[in-house]
Design a protein around this motif. Sequence first.
Motif, mmCIF file in Angstrom:
data_model
loop_
_atom_site.group_PDB
_atom_site.id
_atom_site.type_symbol
_atom_site.label_atom_id
_atom_site.label_comp_id
_atom_site.label_asym_id
_atom_site.label_seq_id
_atom_site.Cartn_x
_atom_site.Cartn_y
_atom_site.Cartn_z
ATOM 1 N N ALA A 162 0.846 -1.190 0.000
ATOM 2 C CA ALA A 162 0.000 0.000 0.000
ATOM 3 C C ALA A 162 0.878 1.234 0.000
ATOM 4 O O ALA A 162 1.992 1.227 0.535
ATOM 5 C CB ALA A 162 -0.928 0.012 1.213
ATOM 6 N N ILE A 206 0.398 5.374 0.858
ATOM 7 C CA ILE A 206 -0.377 6.530 1.297
ATOM 8 C C ILE A 206 0.508 7.755 1.071
ATOM 9 O O ILE A 206 1.628 7.828 1.585
ATOM 10 C CB ILE A 206 -0.771 6.404 2.768
ATOM 11 C CG1 ILE A 206 -1.678 5.193 2.958
ATOM 12 C CG2 ILE A 206 -1.460 7.676 3.267
ATOM 13 C CD1 ILE A 206 -1.837 4.758 4.403
ATOM 14 N N ILE A 215 -2.241 -0.825 -3.454
ATOM 15 C CA ILE A 215 -3.341 0.023 -3.004
ATOM 16 C C ILE A 215 -2.766 1.423 -2.809
ATOM 17 O O ILE A 215 -1.776 1.598 -2.094
ATOM 18 C CB ILE A 215 -3.933 -0.487 -1.686
ATOM 19 C CG1 ILE A 215 -4.241 -1.978 -1.766
ATOM 20 C CG2 ILE A 215 -5.187 0.298 -1.315
ATOM 21 C CD1 ILE A 215 -4.446 -2.626 -0.415
ATOM 22 N N LYS A 216 -3.362 2.417 -3.416
ATOM 23 C CA LYS A 216 -2.741 3.750 -3.437
ATOM 24 C C LYS A 216 -3.786 4.831 -3.209
ATOM 25 O O LYS A 216 -4.899 4.760 -3.726
ATOM 26 C CB LYS A 216 -2.051 3.970 -4.782
ATOM 27 C CG LYS A 216 -1.446 5.353 -5.001
ATOM 28 C CD LYS A 216 -0.791 5.439 -6.369
ATOM 29 C CE LYS A 216 -0.296 6.850 -6.677
ATOM 30 N NZ LYS A 216 -1.427 7.794 -6.865
ATOM 31 N N ILE A 217 -3.402 5.845 -2.443
ATOM 32 C CA ILE A 217 -4.277 6.998 -2.215
ATOM 33 C C ILE A 217 -3.431 8.246 -1.990
ATOM 34 O O ILE A 217 -2.349 8.176 -1.409
ATOM 35 C CB ILE A 217 -5.209 6.764 -0.996
ATOM 36 C CG1 ILE A 217 -6.311 7.832 -0.945
ATOM 37 C CG2 ILE A 217 -4.429 6.748 0.294
ATOM 38 C CD1 ILE A 217 -7.297 7.785 -2.059
ATOM 39 N N GLU A 249 -9.256 8.631 4.340
ATOM 40 C CA GLU A 249 -8.680 8.022 3.138
ATOM 41 C C GLU A 249 -7.556 7.055 3.500
ATOM 42 O O GLU A 249 -7.443 5.962 2.934
ATOM 43 C CB GLU A 249 -8.147 9.114 2.193
ATOM 44 C CG GLU A 249 -9.191 10.087 1.711
ATOM 45 C CD GLU A 249 -9.436 11.255 2.658
ATOM 46 O OE1 GLU A 249 -10.228 12.141 2.301
ATOM 47 O OE2 GLU A 249 -8.822 11.272 3.759
ATOM 48 N N VAL A 253 -7.362 2.695 3.196
ATOM 49 C CA VAL A 253 -6.265 1.962 2.565
ATOM 50 C C VAL A 253 -5.666 0.960 3.541
ATOM 51 O O VAL A 253 -5.395 -0.195 3.192
ATOM 52 C CB VAL A 253 -5.187 2.946 2.054
ATOM 53 C CG1 VAL A 253 -3.886 2.214 1.740
ATOM 54 C CG2 VAL A 253 -5.687 3.675 0.823
ATOM 55 N N GLU A 288 -7.911 -2.074 3.944
ATOM 56 C CA GLU A 288 -7.827 -2.983 2.794
ATOM 57 C C GLU A 288 -6.499 -3.738 2.805
ATOM 58 O O GLU A 288 -6.448 -4.932 2.504
ATOM 59 C CB GLU A 288 -7.975 -2.185 1.501
ATOM 60 C CG GLU A 288 -8.025 -3.046 0.257
ATOM 61 C CD GLU A 288 -8.256 -2.252 -1.010
ATOM 62 O OE1 GLU A 288 -8.114 -2.833 -2.109
ATOM 63 O OE2 GLU A 288 -8.601 -1.041 -0.916
ATOM 64 N N TRP A 289 -5.431 -3.038 3.166
ATOM 65 C CA TRP A 289 -4.103 -3.668 3.209
ATOM 66 C C TRP A 289 -4.034 -4.752 4.275
ATOM 67 O O TRP A 289 -3.555 -5.859 4.025
ATOM 68 C CB TRP A 289 -3.058 -2.591 3.464
ATOM 69 C CG TRP A 289 -1.670 -3.088 3.679
ATOM 70 C CD1 TRP A 289 -0.836 -3.685 2.772
ATOM 71 C CD2 TRP A 289 -0.918 -3.025 4.916
ATOM 72 N NE1 TRP A 289 0.369 -3.985 3.349
ATOM 73 C CE2 TRP A 289 0.352 -3.598 4.649
ATOM 74 C CE3 TRP A 289 -1.197 -2.526 6.187
ATOM 75 C CZ2 TRP A 289 1.333 -3.691 5.657
ATOM 76 C CZ3 TRP A 289 -0.224 -2.618 7.170
ATOM 77 C CH2 TRP A 289 1.033 -3.205 6.895
#
Length: 272
Positions: A216, A218, A242-244, A259, A263, A266-267
């Motif tokens: 992930a 962030i 997974i990226k935000i 946000e 993430v 989910e990670w």
Amino acid sequence: MPTFQSTDGVNLHYTDEGTGTPIIALAGLTRNGSDFDHVAPHLEGRLIRPDYRGRGQSDWADHHTYTIQQEAQDVLTLMNHLGLEKAAILGTSRGGLIAMMLAVTAKGRLLGVALNDIGPVIADKGLDIIKDYIGRNPAQKTYVEAAEARAKLWTHFEDVPMERWLAEVRAHYAETADGLVIRYDPKLRDAVLEAGAQPTPDLWPLFDALDGLPLALIRGANSDLLSSETAEKMACRRPDMIKIDVPGRGHVPFLDEPEALNVLQEWTEQLT
């Protein structure tokens, strides 16, 4: 106070809370386990937070050992101390670089990696800012003064309440009769400047070593250390990452933003 001894005899502090999947949270360059105070109540699993050598409540050491390679070895020593065969790494800034180093040197011991505002290319602007302040006590004399200064000057952070700035400065400085004092060895400055005098290594192989691990990223949308271009290149190399981008945040997000929490949720679900 829980401590363990490094392979070269330095006493290092850590905290160990919760049960379940072990997540080792690695802080930023000058910071300590308190980096994760804001996100800790939201994380599921066993959260382990070491203070690097020379930072927080850990002993100071020869500044030549303040390296990513040594700090990665200290993480492995901590895992051995706790009897952990494997753990996930949540790495903020410097902590993410250590996680990538571990992917090269001890990938079999990693369950996954979450990177907080760090990648294999460090923007010059952010690095110059670090070199300017590292190893120096702030000009402000009290926690209130320091918090007010951050609220005014850190324009890359938006809508941060004063209580949060106060919590931040309390975590990273000690308030004394002579003013605020950094909670780390001032010689960390020497280590960083000496490392910066060497040719910049290509860190992409370290990032590529994360292949196959739950990953992930962030990023603070206003980050001056991790560019959007580098983040996009990371995503191209790892389409499953997974990226935000966290709006209204610079380097680094606090990690309790909605946000970021989405993430991380989910990670962590991918770790088991």
